[in-house]
Design an enzyme around this catalytic site. Structure first.
Site, PDB file in Angstrom:
ATOM      1  N   HIS A  54       0.826  -1.217   0.000  1.00 14.80           N
ATOM      2  CA  HIS A  54       0.000   0.000   0.000  1.00 14.80           C
ATOM      3  C   HIS A  54       0.860   1.266   0.000  1.00 14.80           C
ATOM      4  O   HIS A  54       1.892   1.324   0.656  1.00 14.80           O
ATOM      5  CB  HIS A  54      -0.972  -0.003   1.185  1.00 14.80           C
ATOM      6  CG  HIS A  54      -2.070  -1.010   1.028  1.00 14.80           C
ATOM      7  ND1 HIS A  54      -2.724  -1.581   2.090  1.00 14.80           N
ATOM      8  CD2 HIS A  54      -2.609  -1.562  -0.091  1.00 14.80           C
ATOM      9  CE1 HIS A  54      -3.628  -2.442   1.642  1.00 14.80           C
ATOM     10  NE2 HIS A  54      -3.574  -2.449   0.327  1.00 14.80           N
ATOM     11  N   ASP A  56       0.751   4.135   1.369  1.00 18.64           N
ATOM     12  CA  ASP A  56       1.145   4.814   2.615  1.00 18.64           C
ATOM     13  C   ASP A  56       2.259   4.056   3.354  1.00 18.64           C
ATOM     14  O   ASP A  56       2.692   4.491   4.423  1.00 18.64           O
ATOM     15  CB  ASP A  56      -0.079   5.044   3.531  1.00 18.64           C
ATOM     16  CG  ASP A  56      -0.777   3.757   3.926  1.00 18.64           C
ATOM     17  OD1 ASP A  56      -1.082   2.940   3.038  1.00 18.64           O
ATOM     18  OD2 ASP A  56      -1.013   3.562   5.132  1.00 18.64           O
ATOM     19  N   HIS A  57       2.723   2.953   2.794  1.00 18.63           N
ATOM     20  CA  HIS A  57       3.836   2.200   3.393  1.00 18.63           C
ATOM     21  C   HIS A  57       5.085   2.163   2.505  1.00 18.63           C
ATOM     22  O   HIS A  57       6.162   1.839   2.977  1.00 18.63           O
ATOM     23  CB  HIS A  57       3.387   0.775   3.744  1.00 18.63           C
ATOM     24  CG  HIS A  57       2.262   0.768   4.737  1.00 18.63           C
ATOM     25  ND1 HIS A  57       2.445   0.477   6.071  1.00 18.63           N
ATOM     26  CD2 HIS A  57       0.956   1.103   4.604  1.00 18.63           C
ATOM     27  CE1 HIS A  57       1.291   0.609   6.702  1.00 18.63           C
ATOM     28  NE2 HIS A  57       0.367   0.981   5.834  1.00 18.63           N
ATOM     29  N   ASP A 130      -0.072  -3.249   8.798  1.00 20.77           N
ATOM     30  CA  ASP A 130      -1.512  -3.064   9.028  1.00 20.77           C
ATOM     31  C   ASP A 130      -2.205  -4.371   9.382  1.00 20.77           C
ATOM     32  O   ASP A 130      -3.395  -4.545   9.133  1.00 20.77           O
ATOM     33  CB  ASP A 130      -2.176  -2.460   7.784  1.00 20.77           C
ATOM     34  CG  ASP A 130      -1.719  -1.032   7.526  1.00 20.77           C
ATOM     35  OD1 ASP A 130      -0.981  -0.478   8.360  1.00 20.77           O
ATOM     36  OD2 ASP A 130      -2.095  -0.478   6.477  1.00 20.77           O
TER      37      ASP A 130
END
Ligand code: ZN
Ligand code: FE
Length: 238
Positions: A54, A56-57, A130
């Site tokens: 993802h 955001d990572h 996550d």
């Protein structure tokens, strides 16, 4: 060995693990913040450790690859930019006198991994992206409830003093959800007070520990896949 918590974007956490000379960064969302942290401490970046693909990572990966000689480690996934080392369960990576071991923990995405870091004279540290949050768990975005449930059971089996470093600051919202399930639960209530105090002081609620999560995380407290699936669905609408 030290672990530095670096906030990024709206509510992400990146983690810089380092000796006196070299470092690894977990899930670099913001390359500028990482470069500054390395410069301030005079560190060489050895590994970029990714839990899943993802944005955001992984957003900081291309810039970090340009500015450092770090090797990018993550699950086999062509959605991950510049992946040097696709890794599977049990793969070990050395940093200073510590070692990261890969744990496969799918369910949020379809191939998420976590990193368990062991070093002398400190409790083990789990970096789980996550998959498991403080008092919560990841959404089922690509994986299935069965997979995430199995991954959470696997993490819950780690020693109680294992420190938990997750990918987002979602703790307050997670505890409000937990209290919506069990409004009179004293553990959740006390935990919410403690967490709010930390947030008021501008402090992160990580690290937690596996032992604490077994007491104060509804997704580790629930005892069946059916209950887990139902609570995960409820949380999506919370
Ligand atoms: Zn994610
Ligand atoms: Fe995320």
């Amino acid at each position: 060995m030290e672990i530095v918590i670096l906030p990024a974007l709206a509510d992400n956490y990146m983690y810089l693990i380092h000796s006196d000379t070299e470092a690894a960064i977990v899930d670099p969302a913001d390359a500028d913040v990482v470069m500054r942290a390395l410069d301030e401490r005079g560190l060489t970046l050895k590994y970029i450790l990714l839990t899943h693909h993802h944005y955001d990572h992984v957003a900081g990966v291309p810039a970090l690859k340009r500015h450092t000689a770090a090797q990018v480690v993550g699950p086999e996934d062509d959605r991950i930019p510049a992946l040097d080392h696709p890794v599977l369960e049990g793969r070990a990576l050395e940093l200073g006198d510590g070692t990261f071991t890969v744990l496969e923990t799918p369910g949020h995405g379809d191939r998420d991994i976590s990193y368990l870091f062991k070093a002398p004279s400190r409790p083990d540290a789990l970096f789980c992206g996550d998959t498991l949050f403080v008092s919560g768990c990841g959404r089922l975005l690509e994986g299935h409830a069965e997979a995430l449930w199995a991954s959470l059971r696997k993490l819950a089996a780690l020693p109680d003093d294992t420190a938990l470093y997750c990918g987002h600051e979602y703790t307050e919202d997670n505890l409000l959800f937990a209290l919506s399930l069990e409004p009179d639960d004293a553990v959740y209530r006390n935990r919410l007070l403690a967490v709010r105090e930390r947030l008021r002081e501008g402090l992160p609620t990580v690290p937690s520990t596996i032992g604490l999560e077994k007491q104060a995380n509804p997704f580790l407290r629930c005892d069946s896949l059916i209950a887990f699936s139902e609570w995960r669905r409820k949380k999506d609408r919370f």
